[in-house]
Write an enzyme that holds these catalytic residues in place. Sequence first.
Site, mmCIF file in Angstrom:
data_model
loop_
_atom_site.group_PDB
_atom_site.id
_atom_site.type_symbol
_atom_site.label_atom_id
_atom_site.label_comp_id
_atom_site.label_asym_id
_atom_site.label_seq_id
_atom_site.Cartn_x
_atom_site.Cartn_y
_atom_site.Cartn_z
ATOM 1 C CG HIS A 97 -2.051 -1.007 1.129
ATOM 2 N ND1 HIS A 97 -2.213 -1.886 0.085
ATOM 3 C CD2 HIS A 97 -3.074 -1.281 1.975
ATOM 4 C CE1 HIS A 97 -3.259 -2.673 0.313
ATOM 5 N NE2 HIS A 97 -3.796 -2.329 1.442
ATOM 6 N N GLY A 152 -1.146 -2.535 -5.828
ATOM 7 C CA GLY A 152 -2.121 -3.553 -5.420
ATOM 8 C C GLY A 152 -3.431 -2.930 -4.993
ATOM 9 C CG HIS A 153 -5.999 -0.404 -2.076
ATOM 10 N ND1 HIS A 153 -6.814 0.518 -2.722
ATOM 11 C CD2 HIS A 153 -6.720 -0.858 -1.020
ATOM 12 C CE1 HIS A 153 -7.960 0.618 -2.062
ATOM 13 N NE2 HIS A 153 -7.936 -0.204 -1.032
ATOM 14 C CG HIS A 155 -10.511 -5.121 -2.155
ATOM 15 N ND1 HIS A 155 -10.671 -3.757 -2.085
ATOM 16 C CD2 HIS A 155 -10.368 -5.542 -0.873
ATOM 17 C CE1 HIS A 155 -10.616 -3.367 -0.825
ATOM 18 N NE2 HIS A 155 -10.434 -4.433 -0.061
ATOM 19 C CD GLU A 215 -11.919 -5.840 3.108
ATOM 20 O OE1 GLU A 215 -12.227 -5.568 4.279
ATOM 21 O OE2 GLU A 215 -11.088 -5.182 2.448
ATOM 22 C CD GLU A 235 -14.214 -1.693 3.079
ATOM 23 O OE1 GLU A 235 -13.910 -2.688 2.418
ATOM 24 O OE2 GLU A 235 -13.417 -0.794 3.393
ATOM 25 C CB CYS A 254 -14.225 1.993 2.067
ATOM 26 S SG CYS A 254 -13.363 2.850 3.397
ATOM 27 C CB CYS A 268 -10.123 2.058 5.224
ATOM 28 S SG CYS A 268 -11.122 0.572 5.379
ATOM 29 C CB CYS A 269 -15.027 2.720 7.058
ATOM 30 S SG CYS A 269 -14.975 1.196 6.078
#
Lengths: 631, 631
Positions: A144, A193-194, A250, A302, A318, A320, A386-387
Amino acid sequence: MKARGNTFVVDTTNSPYAKLRPVPIENVHLEDSFWAPRISMIREKTIPSQHEIIEETGRLFNFRRASGKERGGFRGLYFNDSDVYKWVEAAAFSLAAGRNDDLHRLTRQTILEIISAQDDDGYLNTYFTFDNKKKRWTNLRDMHELYCAGHLIQAAIAYYRATGEHELIDAACRFADHIDETFRLGKRDGTPGHPEIEMALVELYRLTGKRRYLELSKFFLDNRGKGLIGGSPYHIDHKPFRELDEIVGHAVRSVYLNCGAADLYMEIGDERLLEALFHLWRSMTERKMYITGGIGSRYVGESFGEDYELPNVTAYAETCAAIANVMWNWRMLLITGEARFADVMELALYNGVLAGISIDGEEYFYVNPLADRGTHRRQRWFKCACCPPNIARLLASIPGCFYSISSEGIWLHLYAQGKVSIDVNGVSVKLTQWTRYPWDGDVKIMVQPETESSFSMFLRIPGWSRKPKVLVNDQPIDQPLSAGSYLEIRRLWKHGDIIQLVLPMSIERIVCNSRVMENQDRVALRRGPLIYCVEQVDNPDFDVWNLILPLDSKMEAKWEPSLLNGVVIISGEAYAADDEIDGQLYRVETSSSVKMRRVKFTAIPYFAWANREPGPMTVWIRSLMLPHQAT
Amino acid sequence: MKARGNTFVVDTTNSPYAKLRPVPIENVHLEDSFWAPRISMIREKTIPSQHEIIEETGRLFNFRRASGKERGGFRGLYFNDSDVYKWVEAAAFSLAAGRNDDLHRLTRQTILEIISAQDDDGYLNTYFTFDNKKKRWTNLRDMHELYCAGHLIQAAIAYYRATGEHELIDAACRFADHIDETFRLGKRDGTPGHPEIEMALVELYRLTGKRRYLELSKFFLDNRGKGLIGGSPYHIDHKPFRELDEIVGHAVRSVYLNCGAADLYMEIGDERLLEALFHLWRSMTERKMYITGGIGSRYVGESFGEDYELPNVTAYAETCAAIANVMWNWRMLLITGEARFADVMELALYNGVLAGISIDGEEYFYVNPLADRGTHRRQRWFKCACCPPNIARLLASIPGCFYSISSEGIWLHLYAQGKVSIDVNGVSVKLTQWTRYPWDGDVKIMVQPETESSFSMFLRIPGWSRKPKVLVNDQPIDQPLSAGSYLEIRRLWKHGDIIQLVLPMSIERIVCNSRVMENQDRVALRRGPLIYCVEQVDNPDFDVWNLILPLDSKMEAKWEPSLLNGVVIISGEAYAADDEIDGQLYRVETSSSVKMRRVKFTAIPYFAWANREPGPMTVWIRSLMLPHQAT
């Protein structure tokens, strides 16, 4: 760079392939009873309380540690820097919408701590310091780094636009330059990756005009599907982006990537990007999205599930991901000016996203089931957090999503009482909205151009509306009106012209495609943009899971000012089925297995559930087939 | 050790805390059209075809490699030895039930390859050889060493009992001794991440009389809940076994552990073990078991879900877990003689387990959904191939689960045409069953003691039966009869006495506890021990997911000799709902949203699904509430 006071959510002012241009948050003054108090709450309560937790949990310590001011080991998860950046971005949007000197000071102080952790070469990530320094850029798939960098860039842009203070944007540019040098000169190949940095870099290009950031964003997007990060659908690395036709993986990663691709499209105009985005959007909205606008139904990874895999009790959805859904649809709307994107944005915002935060603004859902037995409750924070800051930054930015401008005129996407000033081809136009939206669909808009001026007003006629009406200066307009479109009213606007938009909010029974087995023989209730649910606390006489709505159920909507800070409830007559098989899992059905009795029920907006006494809840309510339906 | 020809599934002959004693497979001669052909198929087709794959996939190579006969790297997954052992166990049970010289030779040859891989110190696991030798016993949680050892022991016991050949049991004992020395002398602590060895060691104690094996089994069981393997519910290591009250974790691991605890209880009689087993059984059967007897509803961790978490389309319900369910209930039945355990055993066997293998005996399900759109199909093998040889060994052992003995007499658990010889307190009794079970519930049993003898016949009256009747020599018995119990008929039995058991098999509509939201307003069809499903191929005129059964639906059962090797189908009248929302996920309901039309439908036994043209299937069928149910 632009001066302070142009805090755009996405700045398409000069984007060649965007249809719509933005109106800055500063120009939008919400004065309604729905958004205005929420946005104040975010500024006055949510953001300060999150700062306390960010400090408590070592997230700020990590920056001080990296800068050499404190000693000890890195605390928490390796991507925790991103929470601090999202918090700064939330604060920036909040400060753009309304002054708060304490918050401003707190944000400045936080920013100084961030900056002090930056390496001389521009690198900035508190996990990859000291012993971990040698691991920088060695695992783009999992660690990340680029994701955190993207959030830093977004925070810096928002804060610079809101305040004009340049320290953080300078630091972000140094880091972006460092990343560019690291990757673009052939030294390294890779893609995150994200996803996240893709949209951040395009926005940095928009702010600075430096094309290298745009090219770096495209580099990361073009590197997908080459197996550089393992080739899995989870990472959306199984195909080149332009060949994607099914939304997978994801959910947050997938939709953040779509945001980046949409941002890129607005600048470079590659039609294959847009085609892929359209395919992905249909894949999501026609087969993989909850009725709340929530997405990513699967706990495993997720992730998006198979087509029609939309379980209710075990929904992941989620917070997010719903936020990402708003962000993506906002960009699709900017590209196209098509109302279908505004419809999904509104749906996800008022339902899937808003459920993610408590009425008091200090507790959060990570996972958002559509049915529950009362055990799922909001939390003050999460280990992977994260949220909470993500919902803060999104809600703080919402004023920036109400209006747009195009060469033809002004676009109204969302409705709320308040004022805005918009420059239309050099003429300043003030709009004033009077409405009780989302509780009522009557909207009165006064148009006040500084001089008489000919332009179009594009009014969003929501997809949910039935028999909408529009009057200008009390005269019904002589144009066809259709739900799920923008109505263009082109005329010479005079100071004080009045538009009346009438969007009757009836209570509607929504049915689901029968491929979603869980929702067969069920209905959900919708009124205006809001999806409703039945919660046990309002229905003490029966288990809400056993509520059965006949097709002819009489229902009415009623404003309850003291309930949940004021909501319109739906109440009506229905049946409750009292099953008698407690303790047994399976039993032979007999004609007396199920007894139904008439009951009165109350439904509340889904976003407001789980704010009172815990108990069962469901969005999808059993319906009763009537004999006349059988032929 | 006992002589050849006493192939017991679980040998409780001398178990002080077991109520029932076993009848060996050799004594049971099935001559019916349901089990006899399946058991032949397993022996003649399934087991030979599995041997080919076991060879193809390097599983036997691994043994030859370990013995130094072949060179190269270890092939496949680190626990692949267990598949070979399960294959040997399946072959052993098959050879006990019926001669096949080719299979005997093949099994001997396989066993010699296994033995040749054993280390001088008794250790035997082909993964932990050469470079990996130093890792032996270093990761009990993940590496399945004890699990593989357990399967070796079980295979060896079965093969020794079936053939009297001692090479494999000698090797297994050497390995068990080695394990005992490794762990019991205080050198190492630990417990297996995947239970299995617990029941194997108890059975080895039963065979050899060596108490060290029983103590070693108890050592492993007592070591649970101490955090030695991480303390997670997934590994059933979160609590000491005796404190468990909710069934959780990886379903196969969880229920294999229960099997081990039940075996241990039968030898040592610790009431806290039995209490925990009762709690776990209720947790499973009352809240966590599919109507098919399938268990472990969650993909995540192949695990039990929360109470009432029993999704249909995304059911995991691993074939091995249903097999474990049969194994556990068999042991609970041996302990207690209570019919509730036989009911669940029968349910899981005829439905959850049998669905795991194709009608032709060469393809398998790992995952067993209760509803599907036609994409889920059986496979010839799996990378993780636990299920295929497991189903082979279970089905091959089934003759050993038909009868038991107690001091009072003979117990009949399952019904099928055939013969058995049983020794009752020194008197040899021959029983002959005539029946078409499970297609018909009329069972005629001729009792032929070699001399007139007074003992009890315990007839299982299945829990599913309604108004059962029993006659002895054409006279209705003068005893109360109740479903879900054993009927004890105690009398002086004469040669040729005839018992007639009449279990009317009506078609029953089963409803589910309303806490399983997915099954609300649905029914499943059951006839006798079989759960039915509707499959698209039999119902070409409508989507089976849209079939709606009214409460008064007329249904009939009919024998179809040429369908799926002969099955009783259920056909009847119902409605089909044709929804018109193709392409849309959500839509406003109108009175014309759903059109229902009368249709005729056909249902087949669930175990037989997915053997023909792929298409939608569902066990739980929508039901139609009738107006008179509303008050």
